[in-house]
Design a protein around this motif. Structure first.
Motif, PDB file in Angstrom:
ATOM      1  N   UNK A  42     -68.375  33.183  -0.373  1.00  0.00           N
ATOM      2  CA  UNK A  42     -67.435  32.202  -0.950  1.00  0.00           C
ATOM      3  C   UNK A  42     -65.996  32.555  -0.594  1.00  0.00           C
ATOM      4  N   UNK A  43     -65.691  33.855  -0.566  1.00  0.00           N
ATOM      5  CA  UNK A  43     -64.328  34.272  -0.228  1.00  0.00           C
ATOM      6  C   UNK A  43     -63.984  33.886   1.208  1.00  0.00           C
ATOM      7  N   UNK A  44     -64.923  34.086   2.127  1.00  0.00           N
ATOM      8  CA  UNK A  44     -64.689  33.692   3.522  1.00  0.00           C
ATOM      9  C   UNK A  44     -64.564  32.177   3.628  1.00  0.00           C
ATOM     10  N   UNK A  45     -65.399  31.467   2.876  1.00  0.00           N
ATOM     11  CA  UNK A  45     -65.297  30.004   2.864  1.00  0.00           C
ATOM     12  C   UNK A  45     -63.921  29.569   2.388  1.00  0.00           C
ATOM     13  N   UNK A  46     -63.453  30.167   1.316  1.00  0.00           N
ATOM     14  CA  UNK A  46     -62.171  29.787   0.733  1.00  0.00           C
ATOM     15  C   UNK A  46     -60.996  30.126   1.637  1.00  0.00           C
ATOM     16  N   UNK A  47     -61.040  31.317   2.247  1.00  0.00           N
ATOM     17  CA  UNK A  47     -59.885  31.805   2.985  1.00  0.00           C
ATOM     18  C   UNK A  47     -59.877  31.408   4.468  1.00  0.00           C
ATOM     19  N   UNK A  48     -61.079  31.193   5.046  1.00  0.00           N
ATOM     20  CA  UNK A  48     -61.153  31.030   6.500  1.00  0.00           C
ATOM     21  C   UNK A  48     -61.794  29.712   6.922  1.00  0.00           C
ATOM     22  N   UNK A  49     -62.903  29.344   6.288  1.00  0.00           N
ATOM     23  CA  UNK A  49     -63.673  28.182   6.742  1.00  0.00           C
ATOM     24  C   UNK A  49     -64.032  27.291   5.560  1.00  0.00           C
ATOM     25  N   UNK A  50     -63.069  26.537   5.046  1.00  0.00           N
ATOM     26  CA  UNK A  50     -63.312  25.753   3.823  1.00  0.00           C
ATOM     27  C   UNK A  50     -64.373  24.673   3.966  1.00  0.00           C
ATOM     28  N   UNK A  51     -64.646  24.224   5.188  1.00  0.00           N
ATOM     29  CA  UNK A  51     -65.652  23.177   5.387  1.00  0.00           C
ATOM     30  C   UNK A  51     -67.054  23.738   5.626  1.00  0.00           C
ATOM     31  N   UNK A  52     -67.179  25.072   5.684  1.00  0.00           N
ATOM     32  CA  UNK A  52     -68.482  25.686   5.940  1.00  0.00           C
ATOM     33  C   UNK A  52     -69.413  25.509   4.744  1.00  0.00           C
ATOM     34  N   UNK A  53     -70.693  25.308   5.038  1.00  0.00           N
ATOM     35  CA  UNK A  53     -71.720  25.188   4.009  1.00  0.00           C
ATOM     36  C   UNK A  53     -72.298  26.569   3.719  1.00  0.00           C
TER      37      UNK A  53
END
Length: 336
Positions: A42-53
């Motif tokens: 979730x941290x990587x999603x939030x900080x780097x790839x917000x559109x990632x599933x």
């Protein structure tokens, strides 16, 4: 067309590769993430790839029709299962080293890829992409005559308390094991480990420093000093002695200063800084090949040979001073 990449394992190296793909390199995007630590994903999603599933398992991520290629940066014990799943799905994958934690699992990957009939796997041996090593290889191939000897060192300032003697092979020497084969276009036939006087900065479960001695099929002798508590910095040295001359790996670029009656330059202390540019180049190579539905660079065969060789080196540690033979099976034509 943008290559859609899924990342399995979002720890330090996984998040760094995700950032590199999203913000530095062209031609690809992170569309999926998976990690046993969901908060890390979730941290990587939030900080780097917000559109990632987010996917609950690596296998679900690999099976997704929205994922074209896979980055495997989870802990080493899981690599084989994810690489095999990617091959079964026909999807190119980049696997950080080690390819597998046992030679048997690495062989299973080679066999699966050969059965598939096309290269799909790139292993993260990034030194082949380092500008200094590429310059060195060019000189070795064309200017110093037939290589006879290689003198090298792999030094770290310190390592954690949990770092123990076999890790000097599996975690440290593994990069030299691969890059020397590439540099010399050669394979190993034996390994020997000898232990000099121990550093007082080591501990009871770590013999430090140690020296690994290789002989290759072509008769080249290689000595590698592994010293992981050298204190002064992160220092990678390599000198190739040929029939007509010798060549040294270039030092990292650094400003030389003259001050206080001294001429000096800084020495790096972090391995990530030493090879930061090579990570960009290796992943750019992966993106380019994966966009064509295949893989380039260090192969499953290279990962398998590294696993066989590292097992021999650990045996050589346990039988200090004895020469341990290294026998390789015939290389499949897919990797010629």
């Amino acid at each position: 067309m943008t290559l859609r990449i899924g990342v399995i394992g979002t720890g330090m190296i996984g998040s760094d590769h995700a950032r590199r793909i999203q913000t530095v390199l062209a031609g690809a995007s992170i569309v999926a993430l998976s990690d046993v630590n969901i908060d890390g994903a979730r941290a990587v999603q939030s900080e780097i790839a917000p559109d990632a599933v987010l996917y609950s398992t690596g296998e679900e991520l690999i099976a997704s029709p929205d994922v074209d290629a896979v980055l495997i940066t989870s802990w080493g014990g899981t690599h084989a299962q994810y690489v095999l799943a990617a091959i079964a799905a026909g999807k190119p994958c980049f696997c950080e080293k080690p390819l597998a934690t046992t030679a048997d699992d690495a062989r299973r990957i080679v066999d699966a890829e050969v059965a598939y009939g096309k290269r799909l796997v790139q292993v993260g041996f990034m030194r082949r992409y380092d500008a200094g090593y590429r310059l060195l290889k060019k000189v070795v191939d064309s200017e110093i005559g037939t290589p006879l000897m290689v003198h090298t060192a792999h030094r770290n300032p310190t390592v954690p308390e949990q770092y123990v003697t076999p890790m000097a092979i599996h975690d440290t020497l593994i990069h030299e094991i691969d890059v020397f084969r590439w540099l010399l276009d050669d394979d190993y036939v034996s390994a020997q480990v000898v232990f000099p006087r121990a550093s007082r900065h080591s501990h009871a479960k770590l013999a430090d420093p140690q020296i690994v001695l290789f002989e290759t099929k072509k008769g080249v002798r290689i000595d590698v000093e592994i010293f992981v508590n050298c204190r002064y910095g992160y220092d990678i040295q390599c000198q190739v002695v040929g029939e007509e001359g010798l060549a040294n790996l270039p030092e990292p670029m650094a400003i030389v200063t003259r001050k206080d009656a001294k001429v000096q330059n800084a020495i790096l202390t972090d391995w990530k800084d030493r090879f930061v540019d090579s990570y960009d180049v290796e992943l750019a190579d992966f993106i380019q090949a994966a966009s064509r539905g295949t893989a380039a660079g260090p192969s499953s065969w290279d990962g398998y040979v590294a696993s066989i060789t590292s097992d021999a080196c650990v045996e050589a540690q346990e039988k200090a001073g004895q020469i341990i033979d290294i026998a390789l099976p015939e290389r499949p034509s897919l990797y010629n």
